[in-house]
Design an enzyme around this catalytic site. Structure first.
Site, PDB file in Angstrom:
ATOM      1  N   ASN A   6       0.830  -1.213   0.000  1.00 18.34           N
ATOM      2  CA  ASN A   6       0.000   0.000   0.000  1.00 18.34           C
ATOM      3  C   ASN A   6       0.865   1.265   0.000  1.00 18.34           C
ATOM      4  OD1 ASN A   6       0.927   0.220   2.600  1.00 18.34           O
ATOM      5  ND2 ASN A   6      -1.073   0.004   3.593  1.00 18.34           N
ATOM      6  N   THR A  47       4.731   2.614   3.883  1.00 20.26           N
ATOM      7  CA  THR A  47       6.134   2.789   4.257  1.00 20.26           C
ATOM      8  C   THR A  47       7.068   2.316   3.144  1.00 20.26           C
ATOM      9  OG1 THR A  47       6.096   0.642   5.359  1.00 20.26           O
ATOM     10  CG2 THR A  47       5.716   2.566   6.746  1.00 20.26           C
ATOM     11  N   THR A  65       9.213 -12.244  14.430  1.00 21.26           N
ATOM     12  CA  THR A  65      10.241 -11.434  15.072  1.00 21.26           C
ATOM     13  C   THR A  65      10.715 -12.029  16.390  1.00 21.26           C
ATOM     14  OG1 THR A  65      10.623  -9.288  16.146  1.00 21.26           O
ATOM     15  CG2 THR A  65       8.379 -10.072  16.123  1.00 21.26           C
ATOM     16  N   TYR A 121       4.107  -4.701  19.290  1.00 23.19           N
ATOM     17  CA  TYR A 121       4.612  -5.230  18.020  1.00 23.19           C
ATOM     18  C   TYR A 121       4.815  -6.743  18.119  1.00 23.19           C
ATOM     19  CZ  TYR A 121       8.066  -6.453  14.493  1.00 23.19           C
ATOM     20  OH  TYR A 121       8.756  -7.085  13.483  1.00 23.19           O
ATOM     21  N   ALA A 141      11.110   2.566  25.730  1.00 22.97           N
ATOM     22  CA  ALA A 141      10.080   1.650  26.244  1.00 22.97           C
ATOM     23  C   ALA A 141      10.004   0.387  25.388  1.00 22.97           C
ATOM     24  CB  ALA A 141       8.723   2.347  26.251  1.00 22.97           C
TER      25      ALA A 141
END
Ligand code: UDP
Length: 325
Positions: free
Chosen positions: A32, A35, A117, A141, A281
């Protein structure tokens, strides 16, 4: 093989597209361009500008392009941003992947290679981390990626569907024609190289009081070309009707933020300024892979494990394209 690469205009996706083309696979990209970069996709490759959440559109692409397997990169991937805006990650990473799974099922496409990940493990209880390490993500995430692994496990149990989820440690480096171009850039090596190029005043080290040898976070930096190679092997595994698999991708060698900075100073020959700041964080102190499973199951061995080589390749890319694509 006819392969759909979602997020093929992004960093790891675009390198994987080139690796697939180099071995003769037919590649179609969906992105899309939130990014990703149009210029990261060769004009000879069909690029569908579409969002993964548009299930009907994805079904249409899978059918009309006669896709046999999907490599799914399209997702947001910033730990810090996921902490400050978790809804963005739930929506794109979870809803986008669920939409893709539904589209694949309805199109009769049953093979998926998924970008996961090391963030699924959270704060490590032992290092190096193998796949049997407890799962306890410390940020949204990692949580979204783990949820999608579980969704794929459910699909694999119920439907004609198999997957390989690849848990990347820290992707970095470049190939001559493709590299990292994020806006804003937050990843360590490109941030340091932007300082070397005079595009930033300094590196901020996020935390110097971790329980690590020099107090800064330790990560396992893995060359993007080695990651791409693992995706090709994962596709071959699925084409050979072997079972689903979840495995780590890393070198098994950890480097601290200070060690990465020193390597960048040596490679660039530039005096790169840094300041010591607070922790970010959601950052675990140490993430280092045990990638034995990837070696055994995929026959994968990183060809560029040396941090200096990784930084040299990244530096060549950033020097050639200081403004990115
Ligand atoms: N880091 C840092 N300064 C920066 C960017 C990153 O100190 O400007 C640290 C970060 O806290 C982490 C490591 O570098 O320990 C790698 O961070 P990156 O964002 O590249 O990847 P992540 O580990 O979050 O996937």
């Amino acid at each position: 093989m006819r392969v759909l690469v979602t997020g093929g205009a992004g960093y790891i996706g675009s390198v994987t597209v080139e690796a697939l083309r180099a071995r003769g696979d037919q590649v179609v990209v969906v992105d899309n361009l939130a990014t990703g970069h149009r210029a990261a996709v060769d004009p000879a490759v069909t690029l569908h500008e579409a969002d993964m959440r548009d299930t009907a559109r994805v079904i249409d692409i899978l059918r009309t392009e006669r896709i046999e397997a999907v490599v799914h990169f399209a997702a947001y991937s910033l730990v810090g941003e996921s902490v400050s805006d978790p809804g963005k990650y739930m929506d794109n990473n979870v809803a986008g992947t669920l939409s893709l799974l539904q589209a694949m099922r309805r199109s009769g496409v049953g093979r998926l290679v998924f970008s996961s990940t090391a963030a699924v493990y959270g704060e490590p209880q032992r290092v190096p981390i193998d796949e049997d390490h407890p799962i306890a993500p410390t940020n949204p995430y990692g949580l979204t990626k783990r949820f999608m692994e579980q969704a794929m496990e459910c699909s694999a149990a119920a439907y004609d569907f198999r997957f390989v989820a690849l848990r990347y440690f820290n992707a970095c480096g470049a190939i001559p024609t493709r590299g990292e171009d994020h806006d804003p850039e937050t990843h360590l090596i490109p941030v340091i190289l932007q300082v070397a190029l005079g595009q930033r005043p300094h590196l901020s080290i996020f935390g110097t009081d971790y329980d690590t040898p020099d107090g800064t976070c330790v990560r396992d930096y893995i060359h993007v070309a080695d990651l791409a190679d693992a995706h090709l092997r994962a596709l071959d595994r699925l084409a050979a009707s072997e079972p689903s698999l979840i495995c780590n991708l890393g070198n098994g060698q950890g480097y601290s933020v200070r060690e990465v900075l020193d390597t960048c100073r040596a490679v660039t020959g530039r005096d790169i300024a840094c300041i010591e700041g607070p922790r970010r964080a959601g950052d675990p102190s140490r993430l280092v892979a045990d990638a034995t499973r990837a070696r055994n199951e995929l026959g994968w061995t990183p060809a560029r494990p040396d941090l200096r080589t990784i930084v040299e390749d990244a530096w060549a890319w950033h020097n050639a394209r200081p403004q990115g694509y």
